[in-house]
Each structure stands twice: as C-alpha cells, then as structure tokens.
Enzyme design. Structure first.
Site, PDB file in Angstrom:
ATOM      1  N   CYS A 129      37.881  32.363  48.029  1.00  0.00           N
ATOM      2  CA  CYS A 129      38.741  31.891  46.933  1.00  0.00           C
ATOM      3  C   CYS A 129      39.281  30.521  47.304  1.00  0.00           C
ATOM      4  O   CYS A 129      38.667  29.812  48.122  1.00  0.00           O
ATOM      5  CB  CYS A 129      39.841  32.909  46.612  1.00  0.00           C
ATOM      6  SG  CYS A 129      41.002  33.211  47.959  1.00  0.00           S
ATOM      7  N   ASN A 150      42.529  31.556  50.339  1.00  0.00           N
ATOM      8  CA  ASN A 150      42.240  32.664  51.278  1.00  0.00           C
ATOM      9  C   ASN A 150      43.509  33.435  51.661  1.00  0.00           C
ATOM     10  O   ASN A 150      43.622  33.941  52.782  1.00  0.00           O
ATOM     11  CB  ASN A 150      41.494  32.167  52.536  1.00  0.00           C
ATOM     12  CG  ASN A 150      40.904  33.286  53.399  1.00  0.00           C
ATOM     13  OD1 ASN A 150      40.757  33.141  54.611  1.00  0.00           O
ATOM     14  ND2 ASN A 150      40.569  34.408  52.809  1.00  0.00           N
ATOM     15  N   CYS A 189      45.313  35.197  48.698  1.00  0.00           N
ATOM     16  CA  CYS A 189      45.563  36.172  47.615  1.00  0.00           C
ATOM     17  C   CYS A 189      44.329  37.003  47.272  1.00  0.00           C
ATOM     18  O   CYS A 189      44.275  38.207  47.544  1.00  0.00           O
ATOM     19  CB  CYS A 189      46.056  35.462  46.359  1.00  0.00           C
ATOM     20  SG  CYS A 189      47.611  34.585  46.574  1.00  0.00           S
ATOM     21  N   ARG A 190      43.330  36.379  46.655  1.00  0.00           N
ATOM     22  CA  ARG A 190      42.188  37.131  46.130  1.00  0.00           C
ATOM     23  C   ARG A 190      41.165  37.544  47.175  1.00  0.00           C
ATOM     24  O   ARG A 190      40.798  38.731  47.272  1.00  0.00           O
ATOM     25  CB  ARG A 190      41.495  36.322  45.017  1.00  0.00           C
ATOM     26  CG  ARG A 190      42.346  36.149  43.772  1.00  0.00           C
ATOM     27  CD  ARG A 190      41.800  35.092  42.839  1.00  0.00           C
ATOM     28  NE  ARG A 190      41.924  33.753  43.421  1.00  0.00           N
ATOM     29  CZ  ARG A 190      41.487  32.633  42.865  1.00  0.00           C
ATOM     30  NH1 ARG A 190      40.865  32.694  41.699  1.00  0.00           N
ATOM     31  NH2 ARG A 190      41.663  31.471  43.460  1.00  0.00           N
ATOM     32  N   SER A 191      40.658  36.566  47.944  1.00  0.00           N
ATOM     33  CA  SER A 191      39.560  36.926  48.863  1.00  0.00           C
ATOM     34  C   SER A 191      39.991  37.863  49.999  1.00  0.00           C
ATOM     35  O   SER A 191      39.158  38.657  50.446  1.00  0.00           O
ATOM     36  CB  SER A 191      38.840  35.681  49.395  1.00  0.00           C
ATOM     37  OG  SER A 191      39.702  34.813  50.086  1.00  0.00           O
ATOM     38  N   ASP A 232      43.539  33.380  39.316  1.00  0.00           N
ATOM     39  CA  ASP A 232      44.384  33.080  40.465  1.00  0.00           C
ATOM     40  C   ASP A 232      45.772  33.669  40.221  1.00  0.00           C
ATOM     41  O   ASP A 232      46.464  33.249  39.294  1.00  0.00           O
ATOM     42  CB  ASP A 232      44.468  31.556  40.618  1.00  0.00           C
ATOM     43  CG  ASP A 232      45.245  31.144  41.847  1.00  0.00           C
ATOM     44  OD1 ASP A 232      45.920  32.001  42.447  1.00  0.00           O
ATOM     45  OD2 ASP A 232      45.186  29.959  42.193  1.00  0.00           O
TER      46      ASP A 232
HETATM   47  P1  4NP Z   1      43.960  32.430  46.367  1.00  0.00           P
HETATM   48  O1  4NP Z   1      45.333  32.002  45.677  1.00  0.00           O
HETATM   49  O2  4NP Z   1      42.992  31.310  46.144  1.00  0.00           O
HETATM   50  O3  4NP Z   1      43.588  33.673  45.640  1.00  0.00           O
HETATM   51  O4  4NP Z   1      44.263  32.656  47.836  1.00  0.00           O
HETATM   52  C1  4NP Z   1      45.980  30.794  45.961  1.00  0.00           C
HETATM   53  C2  4NP Z   1      46.754  30.686  47.079  1.00  0.00           C
HETATM   54  C3  4NP Z   1      47.420  29.506  47.352  1.00  0.00           C
HETATM   55  C4  4NP Z   1      47.293  28.434  46.489  1.00  0.00           C
HETATM   56  C5  4NP Z   1      46.500  28.554  45.373  1.00  0.00           C
HETATM   57  C6  4NP Z   1      45.843  29.730  45.116  1.00  0.00           C
HETATM   58  N1  4NP Z   1      47.993  27.236  46.748  1.00  0.00           N
HETATM   59  O5  4NP Z   1      47.912  26.328  45.913  1.00  0.00           O
HETATM   60  O6  4NP Z   1      48.630  27.116  47.793  1.00  0.00           O
END
Ligand code: 4NP
Length: 152
Positions: A9, A12, A14-16, A123
């Site tokens: 994602c 790294n 939240c989702r992955s 997201d």
């Molecule tokens: P992820 O979510 O891609 O599912 O881990 C996010 C985590 C952090 C951020 C964006 C999306 N960020 O902008 O810090």
C-alpha cells in the site's frame, strides 16, 4: 522453495499490514512467505496503525510484530506475487519495474474478488475505525480467493 507473496500500500501501516496478517493466517507457514511494504517510506520502522492493530485483534490476529518498510526494486525478484491496494500503488510499483516479468507479478488485490473491475481498497488513514473494518472485510474475502488459487 516457499511461494512468496508481497502486499503493498502507500504507508505500509494501515492496509497492507492487514493484508499480510490475513493471508498469512490462511496459509501453511512452511510453504508460503507473506510480507508487506509501502510505496512511501515515511513510516519505515513503525508498527501498524493502532486502528489496524485493533481490528486485527478483534478478528483474532496479532499484527503487532510487523514493522513498516518501503517497497524496493529487488522485491520484484524476491516475490512471486505482488498485490497492491489501489491504482496509485499500482502505478508507483509499475514505475519501478524493469521488465515484463516484474510487471506480470503486480496485481490489484480486489481484482481477485471482482475480476477486471479495478476496485480499490480505500485508504482508511484519515477516517475512523469503521473504515478499517470495511478494509478488513474486503481483504479477508480477497485473501480467501487468493488462497484457493495458491493451493491449486
Ligand atoms: P496505508 O495508509 O497506505 O494503508 O498504510 C496510509 C498511511 C499513512 C499515510 C497514508 C496512507 N500517510 O500519508 O502518512
């Protein structure tokens, strides 16, 4: 040699990490290695987001040992399958690919559930816990399909 699957994602956190934990829990550890990474490196070294840890815990998974890392070009050779969460991840990963073999490994994870529809895992970072629950449920269903394919 174990089959290796990488979940990707943006951050790294939240989702992955959820995708990694869910798929890992459905596959025998001696035959499969599941890892995750982010196309961005801002959260490298961090644990998954508290909300991901919470939903995973509620569903019986402990993902607290995971640490975020950035996707790297060598991942194309290390892993057999690379599942990305959204089209932005897809573009960012493909931009690093060096040949057709690399490109063929990259798939949008929800295309396993809804073939060719290019549905994205949203997201959940800027939303509430309900967004994480929805993400978990989507990933859980997609991972069931992936497991069926991998076991064939
Ligand atoms: P992820 O979510 O891609 O599912 O881990 C996010 C985590 C952090 C951020 C964006 C999306 N960020 O902008 O810090």
């Amino acid at each position: 040699m174990p089959t290796k699957i990488l979940m990707v994602c943006l951050g790294n956190i939240c989702r992955s990490p959820l995708a990694e934990g869910i798929l890992q829990s459905k596959l025998p550890k001696d035959k499969f290695i599941v890892d995750s990474a982010g196309t961005g490196g801002w959260h490298a070294g961090e644990k998954p987001d508290k909300r991901s840890i919470e939903i995973a815990k509620n569903r019986g998974l402990n993902i607290t040992n995971q640490r975020a890392r950035q996707f790297k070009v060598s991942d194309f050779d290390t892993f057999d399958y690379i599942y990305v969460m959204d089209m932005s991840n897809y573009k960012n990963v493909l931009a690093l690919s060096q040949n057709d073999n690399h490109k063929q490994k990259v798939k949008l994870i929800l295309n396993e559930l809804f073939p060719n529809e290019n549905v994205e895992v949203p997201d959940p970072y800027y939303g509430g816990q309900d967004g994480f629950e929805q993400v978990y449920d989507m990933l859980d269903k997609a991972c069931d399909v992936i497991v069926e394919k991998l076991k064939k």
